[in-house]
Design a protein around this motif. Structure first.
Motif, mmCIF file in Angstrom:
data_model
loop_
_atom_site.group_PDB
_atom_site.id
_atom_site.type_symbol
_atom_site.label_atom_id
_atom_site.label_comp_id
_atom_site.label_asym_id
_atom_site.label_seq_id
_atom_site.Cartn_x
_atom_site.Cartn_y
_atom_site.Cartn_z
ATOM 1 N N GLY A 91 -2.667 29.740 20.532
ATOM 2 C CA GLY A 91 -1.756 28.613 20.603
ATOM 3 C C GLY A 91 -0.333 29.032 20.290
ATOM 4 N N LYS A 92 0.383 28.175 19.574
ATOM 5 C CA LYS A 92 1.798 28.413 19.278
ATOM 6 C C LYS A 92 1.980 29.076 17.917
ATOM 7 N N GLY A 93 2.967 29.979 17.838
ATOM 8 C CA GLY A 93 3.339 30.593 16.562
ATOM 9 C C GLY A 93 2.208 31.346 15.898
ATOM 10 N N LYS A 94 1.892 31.004 14.660
ATOM 11 C CA LYS A 94 0.857 31.703 13.910
ATOM 12 C C LYS A 94 -0.520 31.570 14.548
ATOM 13 N N ARG A 95 -0.713 30.515 15.343
ATOM 14 C CA ARG A 95 -2.016 30.332 15.995
ATOM 15 C C ARG A 95 -2.308 31.448 16.991
ATOM 16 N N MET A 96 -1.244 32.128 17.468
ATOM 17 C CA MET A 96 -1.454 33.256 18.374
ATOM 18 C C MET A 96 -2.302 34.337 17.698
ATOM 19 N N LEU A 97 -2.150 34.446 16.375
ATOM 20 C CA LEU A 97 -2.852 35.481 15.623
ATOM 21 C C LEU A 97 -4.314 35.129 15.374
ATOM 22 N N GLN A 98 -4.723 33.919 15.764
ATOM 23 C CA GLN A 98 -6.096 33.474 15.532
ATOM 24 C C GLN A 98 -7.044 33.870 16.659
ATOM 25 N N VAL A 99 -6.501 34.470 17.726
ATOM 26 C CA VAL A 99 -7.330 34.771 18.897
ATOM 27 C C VAL A 99 -8.525 35.640 18.541
ATOM 28 N N LYS A 100 -8.320 36.668 17.734
ATOM 29 C CA LYS A 100 -9.416 37.584 17.412
ATOM 30 C C LYS A 100 -10.546 36.857 16.682
ATOM 31 N N ASP A 101 -10.208 36.097 15.623
ATOM 32 C CA ASP A 101 -11.235 35.367 14.869
ATOM 33 C C ASP A 101 -11.896 34.294 15.730
ATOM 34 N N GLU A 102 -11.086 33.600 16.517
ATOM 35 C CA GLU A 102 -11.639 32.532 17.361
ATOM 36 C C GLU A 102 -12.505 33.083 18.488
ATOM 37 N N SER A 103 -12.187 34.299 18.961
ATOM 38 C CA SER A 103 -13.029 34.897 19.998
ATOM 39 C C SER A 103 -14.425 35.204 19.451
ATOM 40 N N GLU A 104 -14.509 35.514 18.160
ATOM 41 C CA GLU A 104 -15.822 35.745 17.543
ATOM 42 C C GLU A 104 -16.599 34.439 17.439
ATOM 43 N N ALA A 105 -15.890 33.348 17.131
ATOM 44 C CA ALA A 105 -16.537 32.033 17.101
ATOM 45 C C ALA A 105 -16.972 31.620 18.505
ATOM 46 N N ALA A 106 -16.151 31.966 19.504
ATOM 47 C CA ALA A 106 -16.492 31.645 20.889
ATOM 48 C C ALA A 106 -17.724 32.427 21.349
ATOM 49 N N GLU A 107 -17.870 33.655 20.839
ATOM 50 C CA GLU A 107 -19.051 34.454 21.184
ATOM 51 C C GLU A 107 -20.318 33.774 20.661
ATOM 52 N N TYR A 114 6.271 33.000 22.128
ATOM 53 C CA TYR A 114 5.972 32.150 20.975
ATOM 54 C C TYR A 114 4.740 31.269 21.210
ATOM 55 N N VAL A 115 4.154 31.334 22.402
ATOM 56 C CA VAL A 115 2.888 30.652 22.691
ATOM 57 C C VAL A 115 1.992 31.632 23.437
ATOM 58 N N HIS A 116 0.745 31.753 22.982
ATOM 59 C CA HIS A 116 -0.221 32.628 23.653
ATOM 60 C C HIS A 116 -1.599 32.019 23.458
ATOM 61 N N ALA A 117 -2.228 31.604 24.553
ATOM 62 C CA ALA A 117 -3.556 30.991 24.487
ATOM 63 C C ALA A 117 -4.474 31.633 25.527
ATOM 64 N N VAL A 118 -5.722 31.812 25.131
ATOM 65 C CA VAL A 118 -6.744 32.391 26.014
ATOM 66 C C VAL A 118 -7.802 31.325 26.273
ATOM 67 N N ILE A 119 -8.183 31.153 27.533
ATOM 68 C CA ILE A 119 -9.226 30.188 27.877
ATOM 69 C C ILE A 119 -10.450 30.959 28.356
ATOM 70 N N VAL A 120 -11.607 30.695 27.723
ATOM 71 C CA VAL A 120 -12.834 31.436 28.022
ATOM 72 C C VAL A 120 -13.956 30.469 28.386
ATOM 73 N N THR A 121 -14.922 30.991 29.166
ATOM 74 C CA THR A 121 -16.164 30.292 29.457
ATOM 75 C C THR A 121 -17.295 31.278 29.173
ATOM 76 N N GLU A 122 -18.526 30.866 29.429
ATOM 77 C CA GLU A 122 -19.649 31.768 29.193
ATOM 78 C C GLU A 122 -19.606 32.971 30.128
ATOM 79 N N ARG A 123 -18.823 32.876 31.197
ATOM 80 C CA ARG A 123 -18.664 34.009 32.120
ATOM 81 C C ARG A 123 -17.657 35.026 31.604
ATOM 82 N N GLY A 124 -16.928 34.662 30.548
ATOM 83 C CA GLY A 124 -15.956 35.589 29.982
ATOM 84 C C GLY A 124 -14.574 34.981 29.921
#
Length: 374
Positions: free
Chosen positions: A92-108, A140-150
């Motif tokens: 997401g925005k700002g500090k939320r950009m740094l959450q991608v790694k942790d959130e990708s583990e939750a998404a897994e 200042y904004v970075h978001a990744v959108i994932v599905t079960e396909r990756g």
């Protein structure tokens, strides 16, 4: 359809009551799309910057606001994590950009998508839009959108601190070469575009230059810097009738302590391909520009300056759906928004019961509107 939209910085926040309606509208629209086309269909739509902007208009955000990216992604993230729709928004925005790694583990754990693959896609996309492409915009904004396909899409936004304008990058390929499905914003002064197809030989030259060793790279950089102070650059374009204008990256690169430390990180695990280069620790805009300068000035392998901005129809007419929060083209109309929300809710419920009448009607309406504006 891909396109571009001007995104000036707007001050202020969306009122809480309006944000609640926007979330309900967004959720209903998303559910209809997922019902009709699956989560991949939604992501395909979001990969188009004009569709993204039109979606933003329909839920009531300003047609030209830089804040539209933050609001839309925030709402989509909340919706994706609160319901089982087959996709998740990370970052997401700002500090939320740094959450991608942790959130990708939750998404897994939730979708089965590889967290390593999601984080790799995030990193490559970030490098593509802010290092391999240098156009004067800070992320200042970075978001990744994932599905079960990756991982399937990254939406990133940058701000030019001088002009106070934003650019939004839609990235649907885990590749450095031509990764953008669209770029929205004003036409910019591009310093270099190493993501361009015509920069392929330059990217290979970058890897070869690194392979020559750190001391050799620094000597080549010194030679390139010195050459830029010469009376003419004609010796680099011998055989041409006229000299071409100097490139935007024809500026000396100072090998500061920070620059040398970045090189040391690169040489701790030097890349052997451009794919590895995209993931190499230490590679930043300044090092990339130094590599582009050496490749061009010493080895006559130029890097593109082409702006990847895409062009299409203006989405402003979508802003007439329910108005905008700043009163453009007219004040946000909560009554119309509620009616639209009620209609969508009924369409979703009837589709669940096996009746797709309203969904087909909506499809016919879209086809009619397309004919009217073509």
């Amino acid at each position: 359809m891909t396109g571009a939209a001007e995104l000036p910085l707007h001050d202020g926040h969306v009122p809480g009551w309006m944000l609640k309606i926007m979330k309900s509208l967004s959720g209903s629209i998303v559910k209809v799309i997922v019902e009709e086309r699956g989560p991949e269909g939604l992501i395909k739509a979001l990969s188009d910057p004009y569709w993204f902007q039109a979606f933003n208009n329909v839920i009531g955000m300003d047609w030209d606001s830089s804040g539209s990216t933050t609001v839309v992604l925030t709402l989509l993230k909340q919706i994706s994590w609160s319901e089982d729709l087959g996709f998740l928004v990370l970052g997401g925005k700002g500090k939320r950009m740094l959450q991608v790694k942790d959130e990708s583990e939750a998404a897994e754990r939730r979708l089965g998508v590889s967290s390593d693959e999601a984080f790799r896609f995030s990193k490559v996309a970030a490098r593509a839009a802010s290092t391999f492409l240098q156009d004067g915009y800070d992320t200042y904004v970075h978001a990744v959108i994932v599905t079960e396909r990756g991982p399937q899409l990254v939406i990133q936004q940058g701000m030019n601190l001088t002009s106070r304008m934003a650019r939004r990058y839609h990235i649907d390929k885990a590749s450095i070469e031509e990764p953008f499905s669209g770029v929205a914003g004003f036409k910019a002064s591009v310093y270099l575009n190493a993501t361009a197809r015509e920069s392929r030989e330059a990217r290979r030259a970058y890897v070869d230059i690194i392979a020559e060793g750190k001391e050799r790279l620094l000597r080549l950089l010194a030679e390139s810097n010195a050459a830029l102070g010469a009376p003419s650059l004609l010796r680099y374009i011998e055989g041409e009738a006229r000299a071409r204008p100097p490139r935007a990256y024809y500026r000396p690169v100072t090998p500061t302590k920070e620059f040398v430390r970045a090189l040391e990180k690169i040489y701790a695990n030097p890349p052997s391909s451009e794919e590895e280069l995209a993931l190499t620790e230490g590679l930043g805009p300044k090092v990339l520009r130094a590599l582009a300068l050496i490749a061009d000035v010493i080895y006559s392998v130029p890097t593109s300056e082409r702006d990847p901005l895409t062009l299409s129809l203006d989405p402003f007419y979508y802003a007439y759906a329910i108005g905008g929060k700043d009163g453009v083209p007219y004040p946000f109309d909560p009554k119309t928004a509620e009616e639209a929300l009620s209609y969508l809710a009924r369409a979703i419920e009837e589709s669940k019961l096996g009746s797709a009448v309203k969904l087909r009607a909506m499809a016919r309406l879209r086809a009619f509107l397309t004919r009217q504006v073509s």
